[in-house]
Design an enzyme around this catalytic site. Structure first.
Site, PDB file in Angstrom:
ATOM      1  N   ARG A 180       0.838  -1.202   0.000  1.00 27.91           N
ATOM      2  CA  ARG A 180       0.000   0.000   0.000  1.00 27.91           C
ATOM      3  C   ARG A 180       0.862   1.236   0.000  1.00 27.91           C
ATOM      4  O   ARG A 180       1.778   1.373   0.798  1.00 27.91           O
ATOM      5  CB  ARG A 180      -0.893   0.007   1.253  1.00 27.91           C
ATOM      6  CG  ARG A 180      -1.591   1.337   1.491  1.00 27.91           C
ATOM      7  CD  ARG A 180      -3.068   1.212   1.384  1.00 27.91           C
ATOM      8  NE  ARG A 180      -3.733   2.478   1.632  1.00 27.91           N
ATOM      9  CZ  ARG A 180      -4.796   2.609   2.397  1.00 27.91           C
ATOM     10  NH1 ARG A 180      -5.310   1.554   3.012  1.00 27.91           N
ATOM     11  NH2 ARG A 180      -5.377   3.774   2.541  1.00 27.91           N
ATOM     12  N   ARG A 193      -6.163   1.631  -3.928  1.00 25.72           N
ATOM     13  CA  ARG A 193      -5.237   0.992  -3.002  1.00 25.72           C
ATOM     14  C   ARG A 193      -5.210  -0.512  -3.194  1.00 25.72           C
ATOM     15  O   ARG A 193      -6.220  -1.132  -3.547  1.00 25.72           O
ATOM     16  CB  ARG A 193      -5.567   1.338  -1.544  1.00 25.72           C
ATOM     17  CG  ARG A 193      -6.889   0.854  -0.978  1.00 25.72           C
ATOM     18  CD  ARG A 193      -8.129   1.600  -1.411  1.00 25.72           C
ATOM     19  NE  ARG A 193      -8.107   3.035  -1.213  1.00 25.72           N
ATOM     20  CZ  ARG A 193      -8.513   3.614  -0.112  1.00 25.72           C
ATOM     21  NH1 ARG A 193      -9.016   2.926   0.864  1.00 25.72           N
ATOM     22  NH2 ARG A 193      -8.453   4.918  -0.014  1.00 25.72           N
ATOM     23  N   ASP A 214      -6.986  -2.141   1.871  1.00 28.31           N
ATOM     24  CA  ASP A 214      -7.510  -1.255   2.907  1.00 28.31           C
ATOM     25  C   ASP A 214      -8.110  -2.161   3.977  1.00 28.31           C
ATOM     26  O   ASP A 214      -8.934  -3.022   3.661  1.00 28.31           O
ATOM     27  CB  ASP A 214      -8.603  -0.385   2.261  1.00 28.31           C
ATOM     28  CG  ASP A 214      -9.062   0.754   3.147  1.00 28.31           C
ATOM     29  OD1 ASP A 214      -8.272   1.200   4.002  1.00 28.31           O
ATOM     30  OD2 ASP A 214     -10.200   1.211   2.966  1.00 28.31           O
ATOM     31  N   ASP A 252     -10.067  -1.852   7.600  1.00 22.64           N
ATOM     32  CA  ASP A 252     -10.696  -0.920   8.535  1.00 22.64           C
ATOM     33  C   ASP A 252     -11.327  -1.681   9.684  1.00 22.64           C
ATOM     34  O   ASP A 252     -12.010  -2.684   9.454  1.00 22.64           O
ATOM     35  CB  ASP A 252     -11.819  -0.139   7.834  1.00 22.64           C
ATOM     36  CG  ASP A 252     -11.308   0.813   6.776  1.00 22.64           C
ATOM     37  OD1 ASP A 252     -10.226   1.393   6.973  1.00 22.64           O
ATOM     38  OD2 ASP A 252     -12.001   0.978   5.757  1.00 22.64           O
TER      39      ASP A 252
HETATM   40  N1  ROI Z   1     -15.794   2.101  -3.081  1.00 32.01           N
HETATM   41  C1  ROI Z   1     -16.022   0.781  -2.952  1.00 32.01           C
HETATM   42  N2  ROI Z   1     -16.926   0.204  -3.739  1.00 32.01           N
HETATM   43  N3  ROI Z   1     -15.369   0.037  -2.011  1.00 32.01           N
HETATM   44  C2  ROI Z   1     -14.442   0.615  -1.189  1.00 32.01           C
HETATM   45  O1  ROI Z   1     -13.853  -0.083  -0.338  1.00 32.01           O
HETATM   46  C3  ROI Z   1     -14.180   1.991  -1.317  1.00 32.01           C
HETATM   47  N4  ROI Z   1     -13.270   2.635  -0.517  1.00 32.01           N
HETATM   48  C4  ROI Z   1     -13.012   3.937  -0.651  1.00 32.01           C
HETATM   49  C5  ROI Z   1     -13.721   4.807  -1.641  1.00 32.01           C
HETATM   50  C6  ROI Z   1     -12.709   5.470  -2.574  1.00 32.01           C
HETATM   51  C7  ROI Z   1     -14.490   5.849  -0.869  1.00 32.01           C
HETATM   52  N5  ROI Z   1     -14.649   4.042  -2.449  1.00 32.01           N
HETATM   53  C8  ROI Z   1     -14.888   2.725  -2.300  1.00 32.01           C
HETATM   54  O2  ROI Z   1     -12.112   4.507   0.135  1.00 32.01           O
END
Ligand code: ROI
Length: 161
Positions: A82, A91, A94, A96
């Site tokens: 990343r 990315r 991610d 979270d």
């Molecule tokens: N859109 C989708 N479909 N899934 C994500 O995990 C995701 N994460 C983000 C942004 C760019 C807001 N859009 C996303 O950070």
């Protein structure tokens, strides 16, 4: 031990491979047990001009403190290449912390429940594969209520690999 739900997302470098490798890394975390992993879901990025995302949720039981877990998740993200070039940029991975037991966490580095999870189908539908429908968020709403208010639109559940 607390039950923790981790939202996972990727839209670069073969997202399904990234998520599977993240799951293996979560399973190796200290003082932590991987309890379950949802199916993988594809959807368009919320921001235009980015590749489609693949998202999933993992359930953990852990004795790690929230910030210890956050450090470990960021190490996994960095280990999978990343690069933090722009705040909302595409990315490779991610991770979270969506929910951490029933805790409300409001620290500069970490807000739990994860902001916006209430309205994001790509978090709620995979979460619903792992968590009970009567799971109650800090604001009193149940997962079932959140799902009812968040249509299954634009999500595609991928066949199990
Ligand atoms: N859109 C989708 N479909 N899934 C994500 O995990 C995701 N994460 C983000 C942004 C760019 C807001 N859009 C996303 O950070």
């Amino acid at each position: 031990m607390e039950r923790i739900y981790i939202g996972m997302g990727s839209n670069l470098a073969d997202p399904a491979v990234q998520l599977r490798s993240a799951v293996e890394a979560l399973a190796r975390l200290p003082q932590t047990e991987l309890v379950g992993v949802s199916g993988f879901y594809q959807s368009d990025s919320l921001l235009p001009g980015q590749p489609r995302y693949t998202n999933a949720v993992a359930a953990l039981d852990s004795r790690l403190a929230p910030l210890e877990l956050l450090d470990a998740l960021q190490a996994i993200e960095n280990g999978q290449g990343r690069q933090r070039l722009e705040r909302w940029g595409p990315r490779t991975l991610d991770l979270d912390i969506v929910l951490f037991g029933d805790r409300l966490i409001d620290e500069p580095r970490l807000k739990v429940p994860h902001y916006h999870m209430q309205e994001r189908a790509f978090v709620l539908y995979p979460l619903a594969e792992l968590a009970p429908a009567d799971l109650r968020l800090a604001d009193g709403r149940t997962l079932a209520e959140l799902l009812a208010a968040c249509p299954f639109v634009g999500l595609e559940r991928l066949p199990a690999a």
